[in-house]
Every structure is written in structure tokens, then in C-alpha cells.
Design a protein around this motif. Structure first.
Motif, PDB file in Angstrom:
ATOM      1  N   CYS A   3       0.826  -1.210   0.000  1.00 47.29           N
ATOM      2  CA  CYS A   3       0.000   0.000   0.000  1.00 47.29           C
ATOM      3  C   CYS A   3       0.863   1.264   0.000  1.00 47.29           C
ATOM      4  O   CYS A   3       0.554   2.250  -0.700  1.00 47.29           O
ATOM      5  CB  CYS A   3      -0.927  -0.007   1.212  1.00 47.29           C
ATOM      6  SG  CYS A   3      -2.211  -1.268   1.154  1.00 47.29           S
TER       7      CYS A   3
ATOM      8  N   THR B 191      -5.915   5.476  -2.944  1.00 40.41           N
ATOM      9  CA  THR B 191      -5.630   5.929  -1.581  1.00 40.41           C
ATOM     10  C   THR B 191      -6.629   5.374  -0.562  1.00 40.41           C
ATOM     11  O   THR B 191      -6.229   4.931   0.524  1.00 40.41           O
ATOM     12  CB  THR B 191      -5.620   7.459  -1.521  1.00 40.41           C
ATOM     13  OG1 THR B 191      -6.853   7.984  -2.080  1.00 40.41           O
ATOM     14  CG2 THR B 191      -4.463   8.042  -2.316  1.00 40.41           C
TER      15      THR B 191
ATOM     16  N   ALA C 117      -2.335   8.878   2.515  1.00 43.33           N
ATOM     17  CA  ALA C 117      -3.426   8.863   1.535  1.00 43.33           C
ATOM     18  C   ALA C 117      -3.940  10.276   1.261  1.00 43.33           C
ATOM     19  O   ALA C 117      -4.178  10.649   0.097  1.00 43.33           O
ATOM     20  CB  ALA C 117      -4.563   7.974   2.039  1.00 43.33           C
TER      21      ALA C 117
ATOM     22  N   GLY D 157      -1.412  12.002  -0.905  1.00 47.19           N
ATOM     23  CA  GLY D 157      -1.466  11.539  -2.283  1.00 47.19           C
ATOM     24  C   GLY D 157      -2.609  12.164  -3.064  1.00 47.19           C
ATOM     25  O   GLY D 157      -2.449  12.568  -4.226  1.00 47.19           O
TER      26      GLY D 157
ATOM     27  N   ILE E 168       0.810   4.158  -3.288  1.00 45.23           N
ATOM     28  CA  ILE E 168       0.533   5.595  -3.238  1.00 45.23           C
ATOM     29  C   ILE E 168       1.749   6.406  -3.678  1.00 45.23           C
ATOM     30  O   ILE E 168       1.644   7.341  -4.469  1.00 45.23           O
ATOM     31  CB  ILE E 168       0.089   6.021  -1.829  1.00 45.23           C
ATOM     32  CG1 ILE E 168      -1.230   5.336  -1.454  1.00 45.23           C
ATOM     33  CG2 ILE E 168      -0.068   7.544  -1.744  1.00 45.23           C
ATOM     34  CD1 ILE E 168      -1.728   5.660  -0.056  1.00 45.23           C
TER      35      ILE E 168
END
Length: 429
Positions: free
Chosen positions: A18, A181, A84, A87, A22
Motif C-alpha cells: 500500500c 488511496t 493517503a 497523495g 501511493i
């Protein structure tokens, strides 16, 4: 204290995937859009990426907090949420830059600062959990598994986003980034849930100032020498990060989707290189970590020279296979260096695994920001001084190749020839 099972290690590897998913959007897709579609100087995304890496100088502090019984799960999930948000704002900032430069720049600066904080908090706390809760004989193998999953996340994201991004529209970009995200936060939460509770150390917390803990680690000769190697090798590793996609667009006429897929090919090569070294060390018992680091550095140097030469041919040249080859040698170098890092994290003073990982993570982050920035700045200067974009980019690629050669020489001097079993997996639960 109960140690992590192989299933737990794979779950934590999903978090690495993850993180990579991102970050790759900001260092590849958004970087290319700024330089090619918006015709902004390459040094701008270079400075923004350097900002997010520079903020990661706080990594040793996150690691130290984990060593002194900080709540790692909170930092892992909270850091991913911050990442997130950063991003998403980075993608939005690119859109605003097209019409309102000042506002777009302000949004971008905030976004990349959040990205740095998120990666530092989540990534270092994750590594600290791995280093402290993984059985010593499994540490190097755990590093291999989790980094393979991170590279897989990067490659899958880059390839998938590249396929869906053509024909490019700002609205489509925001939609894709939102999906990536939000998905990363959900996967991270599920992956880390209750793991720390099951492996929690019930001993009394050790209290001391952060500065005192860092002095203890810096007094260790192995830690100091390895920090220098990490900085030099990672500077070489990241010099091409911000210029490879613009190179493909300006010299080879790649579209935004094609250049994003090029990043997917490179990271797919990294994944393959990591698998090759893992199989060689665990199954075939071929070579040592030190040997694979040297092979990876020298091979990366050769592929960078080839990529520079292909620029003289231009459109139609086999750039994608050459970039995939670069990825393979990058992967060989990276997994061997990471295996050494995880093994060395448990050496020296007990209870400082997180601090050592934080120190080396900070060295890597600073090198990544420095390498990306000087690569982008050098391209801007050389494009002004030279009549050919291919020659300007090619000169930087050759300089990066030279750094890889120096890194191989340094590896000979500072790395011990560790036995191949350092990557070996012991039987599972």
C-alpha cells in the motif's frame, strides 16, 4: 514474547504494498504530468519529492518510539491515512497548477509534506514491528517477503493506472487516485489489526532521551559504516526516479499512459530481480548477500549506460526492455541490501532494532530526495546547455552509472560476506 508467523509477515507485507502504491503515483505519474503536460521544469517535482524525503529524517524518532514501547499499530494506520490524504492533494495540486500556479504550488507543498510524514510514521513503525517481533532466523526472509510485496504493489499500481489513464483527463486522474488511496487505508487497517496485541512485549518500558539512544547506536562501527553505504547506493538508485518518465515522453514520444506503464515494467523487473536472488540464496544456495549487492550495482550501471545510448536512436528504440533490465539488477541489489539491513538490525545493543532501522531508513530517504533532486536539476541545466534532450538525459544516466560502480566498491569494503542462509526461511508454523 510470541514472534510473527509467516502469515503475519505476509499480512504486514500488504502494508508495504500500500505504501508503494501511493508513493509511485507521486514519483512517476504526477512527476511526468508536471514536466511534459504542464511544461514545468523537472526541478519542481524534484524539489517536491525531495521535501517528502527530507521530512523522513524523523524516521529514527519513530523507530526509537517503537523501541520504547510506542503504539505501533496507531502509527501504522494513522501514518497511512496521512499518506493517503497527501497523495490525493498531490493529484489535485497538479490540476490547480495548470491554471493557478501559486495556489497549485502551495497545495503541492502541503501534499508532499503530508506524504513524508505519512511514510515516515507508517513505514518506520512497520519496520520496527517486523524487526522486533520477527524471530532472528526469519528477519532477512521477512525483509524479502515484505519488499517483494511492496514492489508488486508499485508495479501493479503503475501498470494498472497507466492502462486506465489513457486518454488522460484531470477528472479521471482524481478518480483513480481516490480509489488507490482509500483502498490503501482499508487494506492497511485490516492487515495490521490485532497483530501487535498478539506479539506485545510485556516487559517494563525503558525510558531515556532520544538523543541518548541515538548516540548508543552511532557508537556502533557496523551501524555507522552501513549508514554510509546505504546513503551512497540509494543516491545512485534514485537518481533516475524523476527523469525516466519525462525522458520517455520527450525523447521517445511516449504518452502519459505509456510512460506510467514504463514505470510498471521497471518495477516488474525489480520484483523479478528480488525473486531471483531469493531463490538463489534459499533454494540453490548460490552466492552471498555481499556478492549479490555487487552484481546488482554493476549490472544497474551497465543498463543505465545502455538506456543513455538508446536515447541517440529515439522513437522505436527498445527502451522498455532496457528499463526492465535495469529493474532486474536494481532488485538484485535492493533485496540483498535489505536482507543485510534486517540481519544487522538485530546486532549490537539489544532493544534497538527499531532505532537502527529508523537510522538506515532516514539515510535511504535523504539519499532518495538528494538523488532525485540532483538528477532533475542536472537534466534542467544540461537541457539548457545542450542542443539534444537525449544527450542531456544520457549524461545524467551515465553519471548515475558511475555512482553505482562506486557503491559496489564501497560494498566490498563495508559489507561482511554473510552466509547464504541469511535469506533462508525456516519451516513455518
Amino acid at each position: 514474547m510470541k514472534t510473527l508467523s509467516w502469515f503475519d509477515i505476509v499480512r504486514l507485507g500488504l502494508i508495504q504494498a500500500c505504501l508503494g502504491a501511493i508513493v509511485v503515483l507521486t514519483t512517476s505519474t504526477l512527476n511526468r504530468l508536471m514536466v511534459v503536460e504542464l511544461a514545468l521544469p523537472a526541478v519542481l517535482p524534484g524539489l517536491l519529492v525531495a521535501l517528502h524525503y527530507g521530512i523522513q529524517i524523523t524516521r529514527p524518532n519513530w523507530g526509537f518510539r517503537s523501541d520504547t514501547r510506542g503504539n505501533r499499530t496507531t502509527f501504522i494506520i494513522g501514518g497511512m491515512i496521512v499518506l493517503a490524504l497527501g497523495g490525493f492533494l498531490a493529484a489535485y495540486g497538479v490540476q490547480v497548477l495548470a491554471t493557478q500556479y501559486g495556489l497549485g504550488l502551495a497545495i503541492s507543498i502541503l501534499a508532499y509534506a503530508l506524504i513524508g510524514l505519512g511514510v515516515g510514521a507508517s513505514g518506520t513503525s512497520l519496520l520496527a514491528l517486523l524487526a522486533t517481533a520477527t524471530a532472528p532466523e526469519r528477519r532477512a526472509a521477512a525483509a524479502t517477503i515484505t519488499w517483494l510485496m511492496m514492489i508488486a504493489g508499485i508495479a501493479i499500481t503503475a501498470g494498472t493506472v497507466g492502462a486506465f489513464l489513457d486518454p488522460y483527463t484531470p477528472a479521471l486522474l482524481l478518480k483513480i487516485v481516490t480509489i488507490v488511496t482509500v483502498g490503501a487505508v482499508c487494506v492497511t487497517t485490516l492487515a495490521v489489526w490485532r497483530i501487535e496485541r498478539d506479539v506485545e512485549d510485556t516487559s517494563e518500558p525503558e525510558t531515556m532521551p532520544f538523543s541518548h539512544g541515538m548516540r548508543e547506536i552511532w557508537a556502533e562501527r557496523k551501524a555507522r559504516n552501513f549508514t554510509g553505504f546505504v546513503f551512497l547506493s540509494m543516491t545512485a538508485y534514485f537518481m533516475q526516479e524523476l527523469i525516466l518518465e519525462p525522458y520517455s515522453g520527450l525523447v521517445f514520444n511516449f504518452s502519459p499512459g505509456q510512460s506510467t506503464s514504463l514505470s510498471g515494467a521497471q518495477n516488474g523487473g525489480v520484483f523479478l530481480g528480488m525473486v531471483m536472488v531469493g531463490l538463489a540464496c534459499t533454494g540453490l544456495r548460490i552466492g552471498s548477500l555481499k556478492g549479490w549487492v555487487i552484481i546488482g550495482c554493476l549490472g544497474s550501471a551497465a543498463m543505465l549506460v545502455l538506456i543513455a545510448l538508446l536515447g541517440q536512436i529515439g522513437p522505436g528504440a527498445p527502451l522498455v526492455p532496457a528499463v526492465a533490465g535495469l529493474g532486474i539488477f536494481n532488485g538484485m541489489f535492493a533485496v540483498a541490501a535489505i536482507g543485510s539491513m534486517m540481519a544487522l538490525a538485530g546486532e549490537g545493543r539489544d532493544g534497538r532494532e527499531g532505532t537502527r532501522m529508523g537510522l538506515w531508513g532516514a539515510a535511504q530517504a535523504m539519499a532518495a530526495g538528494f538523488g532525485g533532486l540532483i538528477g532533475a536539476a542536472a537534466v534542467d541545466l544540461l537541457r539548457t546547455a545542450m542542443s539534444s534532450d537525449a544527450s542531456a538525459f544520457g549524461t545524467v544516466f551515465v553519471a548515475e552509472a558511475a555512482l553505482f560502480v562506486f557503491a559496489a566498491i564501497m560494498a566490498v569494503q563495508v559489507m561482511e560476506r554473510r552466509p547464504s542462509r541469511s535469506l533462508e526461511m525456516v519451516p513455518g508454523e
